[in-house]
Scaffold this motif. Sequence first.
Motif, PDB file in Angstrom:
ATOM      1  N   THR A 177     -12.894  -0.485  -1.901  1.00  0.00           N
ATOM      2  CA  THR A 177     -11.965  -1.164  -0.996  1.00  0.00           C
ATOM      3  C   THR A 177     -10.621  -0.457  -0.990  1.00  0.00           C
ATOM      4  O   THR A 177     -10.032  -0.225   0.067  1.00  0.00           O
ATOM      5  N   TYR A 178     -10.128  -0.083  -2.180  1.00  0.00           N
ATOM      6  CA  TYR A 178      -8.843   0.608  -2.270  1.00  0.00           C
ATOM      7  C   TYR A 178      -8.904   1.968  -1.581  1.00  0.00           C
ATOM      8  O   TYR A 178      -8.000   2.349  -0.844  1.00  0.00           O
ATOM      9  N   GLU A 179      -9.979   2.706  -1.816  1.00  0.00           N
ATOM     10  CA  GLU A 179     -10.106   4.042  -1.219  1.00  0.00           C
ATOM     11  C   GLU A 179     -10.216   3.989   0.296  1.00  0.00           C
ATOM     12  O   GLU A 179      -9.897   4.967   0.978  1.00  0.00           O
ATOM     13  N   LEU A 219      -8.411  -7.645  -1.143  1.00  0.00           N
ATOM     14  CA  LEU A 219      -8.648  -6.304  -1.675  1.00  0.00           C
ATOM     15  C   LEU A 219      -9.561  -6.284  -2.893  1.00  0.00           C
ATOM     16  O   LEU A 219      -9.802  -5.220  -3.454  1.00  0.00           O
ATOM     17  N   TRP A 265      -8.965  -7.528  -5.884  1.00  0.00           N
ATOM     18  CA  TRP A 265      -8.229  -7.343  -7.124  1.00  0.00           C
ATOM     19  C   TRP A 265      -8.305  -8.611  -7.956  1.00  0.00           C
ATOM     20  O   TRP A 265      -8.491  -9.711  -7.459  1.00  0.00           O
ATOM     21  N   LYS A 309      -1.741   1.770   1.275  1.00  0.00           N
ATOM     22  CA  LYS A 309      -1.631   1.935  -0.174  1.00  0.00           C
ATOM     23  C   LYS A 309      -0.170   1.905  -0.610  1.00  0.00           C
ATOM     24  O   LYS A 309       0.192   1.209  -1.556  1.00  0.00           O
ATOM     25  N   LEU A 334       1.546  -1.501  -0.929  1.00  0.00           N
ATOM     26  CA  LEU A 334       1.152  -2.424  -1.997  1.00  0.00           C
ATOM     27  C   LEU A 334       2.127  -2.399  -3.176  1.00  0.00           C
ATOM     28  O   LEU A 334       2.484  -3.436  -3.717  1.00  0.00           O
ATOM     29  N   TYR A 345      -8.894  -3.343  -9.865  1.00  0.00           N
ATOM     30  CA  TYR A 345      -9.011  -3.223  -8.421  1.00  0.00           C
ATOM     31  C   TYR A 345     -10.393  -2.716  -8.048  1.00  0.00           C
ATOM     32  O   TYR A 345     -11.063  -2.061  -8.835  1.00  0.00           O
TER      33      TYR A 345
END
Length: 123
Positions: free
Chosen positions: A13-15, A106, A108, A22, A25, A9
Motif C-alpha cells: 500500500t505504501y509503495e 493505509l 498502518w 508519501k 504523511l 505499515y
Amino acid sequence: MKYLCLAYYDVPTYEALTPEQKSALFPKCKPHDDALRATKKLVVSASLGAAPRTARTRAGKVSITDGPYVETKEQIGGLFIIEADDFEEAMEIAAKHPAARIGEELGWVVEVRPIDRWLEPEP
C-alpha cells in the motif's frame, strides 16, 4: 512505566503511493510528537529505514542476512517510547498517533508493549 510503541505499515500500500502522497504523511507526526513531548509522556521517537538486516547464530556461526526476522507484508516504520501510568493510558496515547489514525486507509497499525526493564545510559 515506559511502553514501546511500534508503528507498522503495509508495504504494498505504501509503495503504491505517489511521492507527493508519501511526503504528505510525515509532517503529520512532528506536531503530534511535539505536543506529546510537552506533556513529558514522549521519551523518544524515531523513523526507521526500509532496509533491515538480521543477525543470528546458526551452528555456532553468526549469519547476517537482508530483511526482517519474519516474513510479513507489514514492516516496522517507526517507534516511540512513552511514559504512562498504566497500559490503558499507553493505549490511549498510542491511539492518537498519526500512524494509528491513518491505519484504515493505509493499513498502518501501532503495537504497544510494556518495557519490563529500562536501563539508563551510563554517564
